[in-house]
Motif scaffolding. Structure first.
Motif, PDB file in Angstrom:
ATOM      1  N   LEU A 118      62.840  33.754  40.232  1.00 43.80           N
ATOM      2  CA  LEU A 118      63.658  32.841  39.434  1.00 43.80           C
ATOM      3  C   LEU A 118      64.345  31.775  40.292  1.00 43.80           C
ATOM      4  CD1 LEU A 118      65.361  35.394  36.990  1.00 43.80           C
ATOM      5  CD2 LEU A 118      63.394  33.916  36.541  1.00 43.80           C
ATOM      6  N   LEU A 119      64.363  31.984  41.606  1.00 39.83           N
ATOM      7  CA  LEU A 119      65.008  31.030  42.503  1.00 39.83           C
ATOM      8  C   LEU A 119      64.122  29.811  42.705  1.00 39.83           C
ATOM      9  CD1 LEU A 119      66.325  33.445  45.284  1.00 39.83           C
ATOM     10  CD2 LEU A 119      67.588  32.596  43.306  1.00 39.83           C
ATOM     11  N   SER A 120      64.760  28.664  42.933  1.00 42.35           N
ATOM     12  CA  SER A 120      63.998  27.477  43.297  1.00 42.35           C
ATOM     13  C   SER A 120      63.452  27.645  44.712  1.00 42.35           C
ATOM     14  CB  SER A 120      64.885  26.228  43.235  1.00 42.35           C
ATOM     15  OG  SER A 120      65.870  26.269  44.258  1.00 42.35           O
ATOM     16  N   GLN A 121      62.510  26.789  45.116  1.00 36.76           N
ATOM     17  CA  GLN A 121      61.926  26.907  46.447  1.00 36.76           C
ATOM     18  C   GLN A 121      62.984  26.765  47.535  1.00 36.76           C
ATOM     19  OE1 GLN A 121      58.530  27.680  47.314  1.00 36.76           O
ATOM     20  NE2 GLN A 121      59.764  28.068  49.116  1.00 36.76           N
ATOM     21  N   ASN A 122      63.906  25.827  47.358  1.00 36.32           N
ATOM     22  CA  ASN A 122      64.965  25.653  48.356  1.00 36.32           C
ATOM     23  C   ASN A 122      65.855  26.883  48.445  1.00 36.32           C
ATOM     24  OD1 ASN A 122      64.031  23.099  48.898  1.00 36.32           O
ATOM     25  ND2 ASN A 122      65.580  22.037  47.701  1.00 36.32           N
ATOM     26  N   MET A 123      66.143  27.503  47.315  1.00 30.26           N
ATOM     27  CA  MET A 123      66.962  28.715  47.325  1.00 30.26           C
ATOM     28  C   MET A 123      66.254  29.854  48.053  1.00 30.26           C
ATOM     29  SD  MET A 123      68.604  28.726  43.493  1.00 30.26           S
ATOM     30  CE  MET A 123      69.922  27.579  43.034  1.00 30.26           C
ATOM     31  N   LYS A 124      64.940  29.934  47.879  1.00 30.09           N
ATOM     32  CA  LYS A 124      64.171  30.956  48.601  1.00 30.09           C
ATOM     33  C   LYS A 124      64.263  30.738  50.104  1.00 30.09           C
ATOM     34  CE  LYS A 124      60.802  31.606  44.870  1.00 30.09           C
ATOM     35  NZ  LYS A 124      59.377  31.436  44.448  1.00 30.09           N
ATOM     36  N   TRP A 125      64.129  29.464  50.528  1.00 34.05           N
ATOM     37  CA  TRP A 125      64.266  29.171  51.960  1.00 34.05           C
ATOM     38  C   TRP A 125      65.654  29.563  52.451  1.00 34.05           C
ATOM     39  CZ3 TRP A 125      59.713  29.156  53.343  1.00 34.05           C
ATOM     40  CH2 TRP A 125      58.724  28.282  52.922  1.00 34.05           C
ATOM     41  N   ALA A 126      66.686  29.286  51.648  1.00 33.11           N
ATOM     42  CA  ALA A 126      68.063  29.584  52.056  1.00 33.11           C
ATOM     43  C   ALA A 126      68.255  31.078  52.276  1.00 33.11           C
ATOM     44  CB  ALA A 126      69.039  29.066  51.000  1.00 33.11           C
ATOM     45  N   VAL A 127      67.755  31.900  51.370  1.00 32.35           N
ATOM     46  CA  VAL A 127      67.896  33.347  51.502  1.00 32.35           C
ATOM     47  C   VAL A 127      67.169  33.841  52.745  1.00 32.35           C
ATOM     48  CG1 VAL A 127      67.359  35.572  50.436  1.00 32.35           C
ATOM     49  CG2 VAL A 127      68.207  33.684  49.024  1.00 32.35           C
ATOM     50  N   ARG A 128      65.974  33.333  52.967  1.00 36.83           N
ATOM     51  CA  ARG A 128      65.208  33.754  54.147  1.00 36.83           C
ATOM     52  C   ARG A 128      65.906  33.335  55.443  1.00 36.83           C
ATOM     53  NH1 ARG A 128      58.693  33.241  53.388  1.00 36.83           N
ATOM     54  NH2 ARG A 128      58.495  34.495  51.492  1.00 36.83           N
ATOM     55  N   HIS A 129      66.467  32.123  55.433  1.00 35.16           N
ATOM     56  CA  HIS A 129      67.083  31.621  56.656  1.00 35.16           C
ATOM     57  C   HIS A 129      68.356  32.389  57.001  1.00 35.16           C
ATOM     58  CE1 HIS A 129      68.385  28.999  59.811  1.00 35.16           C
ATOM     59  NE2 HIS A 129      69.457  28.635  59.143  1.00 35.16           N
ATOM     60  N   ARG A 130      69.203  32.601  56.012  1.00 29.03           N
ATOM     61  CA  ARG A 130      70.458  33.311  56.318  1.00 29.03           C
ATOM     62  C   ARG A 130      70.177  34.743  56.742  1.00 29.03           C
ATOM     63  NH1 ARG A 130      72.673  33.684  50.050  1.00 29.03           N
ATOM     64  NH2 ARG A 130      71.757  35.734  49.552  1.00 29.03           N
ATOM     65  N   ARG A 131      69.117  35.346  56.193  1.00 34.57           N
ATOM     66  CA  ARG A 131      68.767  36.704  56.614  1.00 34.57           C
ATOM     67  C   ARG A 131      68.296  36.707  58.061  1.00 34.57           C
ATOM     68  NH1 ARG A 131      63.645  40.324  54.752  1.00 34.57           N
ATOM     69  NH2 ARG A 131      62.648  38.428  55.501  1.00 34.57           N
ATOM     70  N   SER A 132      67.517  35.706  58.464  1.00 33.77           N
ATOM     71  CA  SER A 132      67.039  35.662  59.845  1.00 33.77           C
ATOM     72  C   SER A 132      68.195  35.461  60.825  1.00 33.77           C
ATOM     73  CB  SER A 132      65.991  34.558  60.011  1.00 33.77           C
ATOM     74  OG  SER A 132      66.563  33.274  59.885  1.00 33.77           O
ATOM     75  N   GLU A 133      69.204  34.659  60.431  1.00 31.52           N
ATOM     76  CA  GLU A 133      70.379  34.482  61.292  1.00 31.52           C
ATOM     77  C   GLU A 133      71.136  35.794  61.461  1.00 31.52           C
ATOM     78  OE1 GLU A 133      71.683  29.820  60.774  1.00 31.52           O
ATOM     79  OE2 GLU A 133      72.526  31.283  59.384  1.00 31.52           O
ATOM     80  N   LYS A 134      71.304  36.520  60.365  1.00 27.64           N
ATOM     81  CA  LYS A 134      72.018  37.803  60.437  1.00 27.64           C
ATOM     82  C   LYS A 134      71.245  38.808  61.285  1.00 27.64           C
ATOM     83  CE  LYS A 134      73.801  36.957  55.813  1.00 27.64           C
ATOM     84  NZ  LYS A 134      73.640  37.296  54.380  1.00 27.64           N
ATOM     85  N   ARG A 135      69.946  38.770  61.196  1.00 27.83           N
ATOM     86  CA  ARG A 135      69.132  39.671  62.011  1.00 27.83           C
ATOM     87  C   ARG A 135      69.383  39.452  63.496  1.00 27.83           C
ATOM     88  NH1 ARG A 135      62.949  39.660  59.598  1.00 27.83           N
ATOM     89  NH2 ARG A 135      63.188  41.362  58.090  1.00 27.83           N
ATOM     90  N   ILE A 136      69.439  38.200  63.903  1.00 27.28           N
ATOM     91  CA  ILE A 136      69.653  37.883  65.318  1.00 27.28           C
ATOM     92  C   ILE A 136      71.034  38.348  65.753  1.00 27.28           C
ATOM     93  CG2 ILE A 136      69.868  36.011  66.988  1.00 27.28           C
ATOM     94  CD1 ILE A 136      67.789  34.472  65.355  1.00 27.28           C
ATOM     95  N   LEU A 137      72.040  38.110  64.930  1.00 25.27           N
ATOM     96  CA  LEU A 137      73.397  38.539  65.271  1.00 25.27           C
ATOM     97  C   LEU A 137      73.485  40.059  65.383  1.00 25.27           C
ATOM     98  CD1 LEU A 137      75.332  36.083  62.925  1.00 25.27           C
ATOM     99  CD2 LEU A 137      75.326  36.016  65.420  1.00 25.27           C
ATOM    100  N   LEU A 138      72.888  40.771  64.426  1.00 21.02           N
ATOM    101  CA  LEU A 138      72.915  42.236  64.466  1.00 21.02           C
ATOM    102  C   LEU A 138      72.121  42.765  65.653  1.00 21.02           C
ATOM    103  CD1 LEU A 138      72.466  42.993  60.665  1.00 21.02           C
ATOM    104  CD2 LEU A 138      74.485  43.490  62.047  1.00 21.02           C
ATOM    105  N   ARG A 139      71.009  42.123  65.953  1.00 23.88           N
ATOM    106  CA  ARG A 139      70.198  42.552  67.090  1.00 23.88           C
ATOM    107  C   ARG A 139      70.950  42.336  68.403  1.00 23.88           C
ATOM    108  NH1 ARG A 139      64.168  40.475  66.963  1.00 23.88           N
ATOM    109  NH2 ARG A 139      64.349  41.666  65.013  1.00 23.88           N
ATOM    110  N   THR A 140      71.704  41.248  68.490  1.00 23.30           N
ATOM    111  CA  THR A 140      72.498  40.996  69.699  1.00 23.30           C
ATOM    112  C   THR A 140      73.558  42.072  69.887  1.00 23.30           C
ATOM    113  OG1 THR A 140      72.151  38.602  69.493  1.00 23.30           O
ATOM    114  CG2 THR A 140      73.988  39.329  70.857  1.00 23.30           C
TER     115      THR A 140
END
Length: 591
Positions: free
Chosen positions: A472-494
């Protein structure tokens, strides 16, 4: 229905008859049966009934298939338009000495590429692209495009004159004005068929063009701050250009053509499609070359060669970096870019991006109240200024390493007076106490960066697993969810990596997990106090770009070497894209 063959012209008006078994009702039925209607009347009756039933089925949703067929017809019509544009563009290329023939000629095979009207990457749409028409071997020449076909600042000077497009004008601005002008010319423009295949306004989804509803999904991300800053710069430059150039030359720059919407569209095109001509190091929009999509795992890049016999000038060329099977999409690298930079300037993210990074900001902290700490604080401030650095610097965190400059900066900020007076090299291990303070400061900075997001990584994972909600999300919203998750992954991994390495503080920040960043960058503030025994952090958004750690010494003792060039360090991230615009937009944006 007729009771027998001879009764074809007789119908029973069953709408008015209800058989209940009594003679009166049967008599009424026989009476009405005598009122025969002609076959033509009956046909009209049946047609009207069919229409009513069809309307009813539409209301009941039973005509979804017909609606889908209509949508498919519209989509086919759109695809036909795209194919016609492709055919016209290929013909234009052929007329301008670009070899794109689909059949072999004397001594030359058919062109190895074909333009696809739609491509996908990781099951997400990625617009036009180039596919392999046949099998391609590593090292094969993919195409040659004459540099004279490119839109450059020199071409803008030829169109508007050097009195308007001065040598000091930024390349991005000059090409943007040329692009807007050529689009407005329509059929009179030499580049008309090329401009026709450029993405329309609604398909240019760089982050700085998103709506508030879409950017709200990136709350807490440092990338959002960079996008807001970039958009503000675009607005300010447009206003300045209107005052200094457009108002005085209304004959060249009519207001109804050179609007801010057109300006924004032109820059969205340039940010996502420009390359740097290898021969002259000029920024250029090169037809055909800009159709190639990005792969983080591709190593091919554009080059420049002298044209062959009877050729006019140099050509932009591209060679295959690997083998491609028939119909496989052919890629090029836009550079070692993080998802933050890709989203900011191109409007997409890469799920498994080996160059992904998230930015944090670390600082010397506020001036302490204790007199001894004040002296130490001022000593550190003076040392930083001598090194050409600010008290707050921005750095990226990568998936698999910490930037060496970040660790050196934190070691310096956490150093005691004895360690500072000893003139140690902060590029190497200082002491267990210092290393532990650095670990604590970096962990707190990462945790506060995570706390800045309104939702957790578990929330993002749950949303991505819920395919119905995700669709149901727009394409930009899908990118936003993926991007913020990747940022959190890096922070948690650090954080996880720091906790694991704390067992051996002498090797905590001295092993393979430490690498060069190229440039300092970021917008999340992690304020670090000068005292090694009392390091604290807090989140503060950075309001201006800090100095690049690459250009300055990466340590404060004078013993360590300067950081290597960013191109060699593998660290492309948002601030590089932002700062590389030559204070305005003047850097070489490589695609």
């Amino acid at each position: 229905e007729p009771r027998h063959a001879g009764h074809r012209q007789v119908m029973w008006e069953m709408d008015f008859v209800c058989f209940q078994g009594d003679w009166g009702v049967r008599s009424l039925a026989r009476e009405q049966a005598r009122r025969a209607v002609s076959c033509a009347q009956w046909d009209r009756h049946i047609a009207a009934q069919s229409t009513r039933r069809k309307r009813f089925r539409v209301r009941c949703g039973e005509e979804d298939k017909a609606v889908d067929d209509g949508e498919k017809a519209v989509e086919r019509s759109k695809q036909d338009i795209l194919r016609d544009q492709n055919d016209a563009f290929v013909q234009w290329l052929d007329e301008n000495e670009v070899y794109v023939k689909d059949v072999a000629s004397w001594g030359r095979p058919a062109h190895s590429l074909v333009i696809a009207i739609e491509t996908t990457d990781d099951f997400e749409p990625s617009g036009r692209g180039l596919l392999a028409r046949r099998s391609i071997n590593q090292g094969d020449l993919l195409f040659e495009v004459p540099e004279r076909l490119a839109l450059t600042k020199k071409k803008a000077q030829e169109v508007f004159g050097q009195g308007v497009i001065t040598d000091g004008m930024d390349e991005f601005v000059a090409i943007a004005l040329l692009l807007i002008s050529e689009r407005a010319k329509g059929r009179e423009s030499f580049w008309k068929t090329y401009i026709d295949i450029l993405p329309p306004d609604e398909e240019l989804n760089a982050l700085f063009r998103w709506s508030e509803e879409e950017t709200a999904l990136l709350a807490g991300s440092p990338t959002l701050v960079a996008a807001q800053s970039l958009r503000k710069k675009l607005e300010n430059e447009y206003e300045l250009l209107c005052e200094e150039v457009m108002q005085s030359r209304a004959d060249l720059f009519p207001k109804d053509t050179f609007t801010f919407d057109a300006w924004e569209w032109a820059f969205a095109v340039l940010f996502s499609r420009c390359i740097c001509l290898p021969s002259t190091q000029e920024l250029a929009l090169v037809p055909y070359a800009d159709l190639l999509n990005h792969s983080a795992f591709c190593s091919t890049f554009f080059d420049s060669e002298e044209g062959g016999f009877m050729a006019d000038g140099r050509n932009v060329v591209l060679y295959a970096d690997r083998t491609y099977n028939q119909t496989e999409q052919v890629y090029v690298t836009y550079g070692q870019k993080s998802n933050a930079e890709l989203l900011l300037l191109y409007g997409f993210v890469v799920e498994r991006n080996p160059f992904d990074a998230v930015e944090i900001s670390v600082s010397l902290g506020d001036k302490p109240t204790d007199e001894d700490d004040k002296v130490l604080f001022q000593q550190k401030v003076s040392t930083l200024r001598e090194a050409g650095l600010q008290t707050t610097e921005r750095f990226p965190l990568f998936q698999d390493r910490y930037p060496k400059e970040l660790i050196e900066f934190l070691r310096f900020c956490c150093a005691s007076k004895a360690e500072l007076d000893a003139d140690v090299d902060f590029g190497e291990f200082v002491s267990s106490t210092n290393e532990e303070a650095v670990a604590e400061a970096l962990t707190q900075a990462c945790q506060e960066a995570l706390d800045a997001y309104p939702n957790s990584i578990e929330d993002d994972d749950a949303l991505l697993r819920d395919r119905k909600m995700y669709s149901l999300l727009s394409q930009n919203m899908k990118w936003a969810v993926r991007h913020r998750r990747s940022e959190k992954r890096i922070l948690l991994r650090t954080i996880s990596n720091i906790e694991r390495e704390r067992k051996k503080p002498a090797y905590m920040f001295s092993g393979s997990a430490v690498g060069n960043s190229g440039k300092a960058s970021g917008t999340i503030g992690a304020m670090v106090s000068p005292a090694a025994s009392s390091t604290t952090t807090r989140n503060t958004p950075s309001s201006s770009s800090s100095s690049s750690a690459q250009k300055k010494s990466s340590s404060f003792s004078g013993k360590s070497k300067a950081a290597p060039n960013a191109k060699d360090s593998g660290g492309d991230f948002t601030s590089r894209a932002f700062e590389s615009l030559s204070q305005l937009f003047g850097g070489k944006a490589k695609k």
